[in-house]
Scaffold this motif. Sequence first.
Motif, short mmCIF file in Angstrom:
data_model
loop_
_atom_site.label_atom_id
_atom_site.label_comp_id
_atom_site.label_asym_id
_atom_site.label_seq_id
_atom_site.Cartn_x
_atom_site.Cartn_y
_atom_site.Cartn_z
N GLY A 187 6.77 7.01 11.03
CA GLY A 187 5.61 6.35 10.47
C GLY A 187 4.72 5.80 11.57
N GLY A 233 -5.46 12.90 8.42
CA GLY A 233 -5.26 11.46 8.55
C GLY A 233 -4.63 10.89 7.30
N LEU A 234 -4.37 9.61 7.33
CA LEU A 234 -3.76 8.92 6.21
C LEU A 234 -4.81 8.59 5.16
N ASN A 280 -1.27 -7.43 11.00
CA ASN A 280 -1.10 -6.02 11.31
C ASN A 280 -0.35 -5.39 10.15
N PHE A 281 -0.61 -4.16 9.92
CA PHE A 281 0.05 -3.43 8.86
C PHE A 281 1.30 -2.80 9.41
N VAL A 282 2.38 -2.90 8.64
CA VAL A 282 3.63 -2.27 9.03
C VAL A 282 3.91 -1.14 8.06
N PHE A 283 4.15 0.03 8.62
CA PHE A 283 4.41 1.21 7.82
C PHE A 283 5.91 1.51 7.77
N GLY A 284 6.33 2.08 6.66
CA GLY A 284 7.67 2.61 6.58
C GLY A 284 7.76 3.94 7.32
N PRO A 285 8.95 4.50 7.41
CA PRO A 285 9.14 5.75 8.16
C PRO A 285 8.63 6.99 7.44
N GLY A 309 -8.87 7.52 10.66
CA GLY A 309 -9.40 8.75 11.19
C GLY A 309 -8.32 9.82 11.19
N ALA A 310 -8.69 11.03 11.60
CA ALA A 310 -7.75 12.16 11.59
C ALA A 310 -6.77 12.12 12.76
N TYR A 322 -2.98 2.82 16.00
CA TYR A 322 -1.59 3.09 15.72
C TYR A 322 -1.16 4.33 16.51
N GLN A 330 -0.25 11.56 3.67
CA GLN A 330 -0.71 12.30 4.84
C GLN A 330 -0.35 13.76 4.68
N PHE A 362 2.17 0.21 14.90
CA PHE A 362 1.03 -0.63 15.27
C PHE A 362 0.93 -0.82 16.77
N PHE A 395 3.69 7.37 2.86
CA PHE A 395 4.03 6.17 3.61
C PHE A 395 3.74 4.93 2.78
N TYR A 448 0.14 5.27 1.25
CA TYR A 448 -0.76 6.24 1.85
C TYR A 448 -0.09 7.61 1.81
N PHE A 476 0.83 -1.19 0.00
CA PHE A 476 0.00 0.00 0.00
C PHE A 476 0.87 1.25 0.00
#
Lengths: 114, 115
Positions: free
Chosen positions: B42, A43-44, A101-106, B107-108, B35, A38, B45, A90, A36, A34
């Motif tokens: 970033g 929000g994302l 669970n979703f893991v996001f990059g920095p 959400g925001a 999160y 921001q 979680f 992101f 995203y 994914f």
Amino acid sequence: AQSVTQPDIHITVSEGASLELRCNYSYGATPYLFWYVQSPGQGLQLLLKYFSGDTLVQGIKGFEAEFKRSQSSFNLRKPSVHWSDAAEYFCAVGAHNYGQNFVFGPGTRLSVLP
Amino acid sequence: GAGVSQTPSNKVTEKGKYVELRCDPISGHTALYWYRQSLGQGPEFLIYFQGTGAADDSGLPNDRFFAVRPEGSVSTLKIQRTERGDSAVYLCASAFQGSGANVLTFGAGSRLTVL
């Protein structure tokens, strides 16, 4: 466990120039991927996603991304950047199961010069 | 509702106080995620709910953090004895749990500042 790296902390481009934001992931199976965006104080928002099939995926706002399994990459591209694209981007990877669970990059911060 | 709603949008508290952050997901979304996003980072979680139960709480940093979702809709993130390091934006996301992957709608956020 999955992980995501985004090598570029901050990128500056001129309006109208092309853009590529890099994303590399680590995961033992075919991932869900994914991007995203921001904006400040927001929000994302989902730009695009890859689940399976065609490795070039189109998203909103003229963005596209290409999944390259051999490089474990999912880079985001846009042919012509607009000033309103300035934001934080992101990349995220989700696991192939329901207990995910979703893991996001920095994140990569994009600045656009007029 | 039309989107994911989080309240309060901003919360300032003193070190040692108790805080509750609320998330109202999109109607019909069975999956709910929390999160935490620190400045320049970033999202990290914290916990994932499927229905009323916490399917994965491995991201909660310590036992001061707790989250509930008693009726499978609204969720509350609870932080006891807040510390300055808890200052961050707390993001909630929900998803329709169909086959395959979840697509999260965020959400925001609730910005928490611990003085």
